[in-house]
Design an enzyme around this catalytic site. Sequence first.
Site, PDB file in Angstrom:
ATOM      1  N   ASP A 184       4.217  -1.221  -6.526  1.00 52.76           N
ATOM      2  CA  ASP A 184       4.611  -1.194  -5.124  1.00 52.76           C
ATOM      3  C   ASP A 184       4.487  -2.632  -4.599  1.00 52.76           C
ATOM      4  OD1 ASP A 184       5.196  -0.102  -2.522  1.00 52.76           O
ATOM      5  OD2 ASP A 184       3.065  -0.212  -2.086  1.00 52.76           O
ATOM      6  N   ASP A 191       4.202  -3.702  -0.507  1.00 52.52           N
ATOM      7  CA  ASP A 191       3.320  -3.766   0.663  1.00 52.52           C
ATOM      8  C   ASP A 191       2.028  -2.996   0.413  1.00 52.52           C
ATOM      9  OD1 ASP A 191       5.085  -4.997   2.989  1.00 52.52           O
ATOM     10  OD2 ASP A 191       6.369  -3.648   1.845  1.00 52.52           O
ATOM     11  N   ASP A 208      -0.397   1.920  -3.162  1.00 52.19           N
ATOM     12  CA  ASP A 208      -1.445   2.069  -2.152  1.00 52.19           C
ATOM     13  C   ASP A 208      -1.205   3.181  -1.140  1.00 52.19           C
ATOM     14  OD1 ASP A 208      -0.739   0.474   0.844  1.00 52.19           O
ATOM     15  OD2 ASP A 208       0.713   0.522  -0.776  1.00 52.19           O
TER      16      ASP A 208
END
Length: 272
Positions: free
Chosen positions: A37, A39, A220
């Site tokens: 991922d 961000d 996240d």
Amino acid sequence: MTEIETGNSAENLPYALERIEEIFDKSGSRRPVLFLDYDGTLTPIVSDPDEAILSDKARNVVSKLSKQITVAVISGRDRKDIQSKINLDSLIYAGSHGFDISGPDGMEMQYEPGRKTLPALDEAEKRLNEKLQDVEGAWVERKKFAIAVHYRNVADKKVEVVKNAVLEELEVYRELKKGSGKKILELKPDIDWDKGKALNWLMEELKLDANEYIPIFIGDDITDEDALQAVKDKGIGIMVGSHDQKTAATYRLKNTEEAIEFLDRLQKRLLK
């Protein structure tokens, strides 16, 4: 997400940097394939997504890894956006949760059913901009195959206004469905497609057989849980930080700095 909800809280997971040899041992003779991922994983979450700039250290580590193994970034961001943010030609970029993909040597792939929802996305984008133009801090971000409505900078008393506007549009455009993240609501194609399916599809398209390759996914957010679930039984899933739901991850890292440290150790280990 029944399977995911029966998982663990991120805080209860073993710490990836302390179990790094265990993680490497799990790979055995299989070659890692790295899915990331952006961000909250490669860069910290910031109030203005345009300010989520990749550090020189992170770019250097990811660049080195991409010359050793297959590295793909699967992001909710628009593909062109994430590509410009990272600016490395040796990576595979899967934008809009994997609807729009490009990679080295001119590789271009798109999950075609998503194209049918473009007119609905165009109309919903226009209507949301009109509805939220007077809500300070609200931002309607159009991606090719999704609309992200950010409310991180919206006053608490106005957050429900933003959420209701999204829900109203979802009632109008039944070909769209809701997605969620950290202070974000999304409108995206109501198609059985997510980061996990994009990960599996890439493994198949690139002929990365599970007997020879082991997928590692690091993310996240709630939107990363589909990918964490996809690698749960055949690879390694690592959660950076935490969110307010159960996770399918097997290991955890505290923050983006530790994520970069993990990638650095992986890169050096691959040299052995």
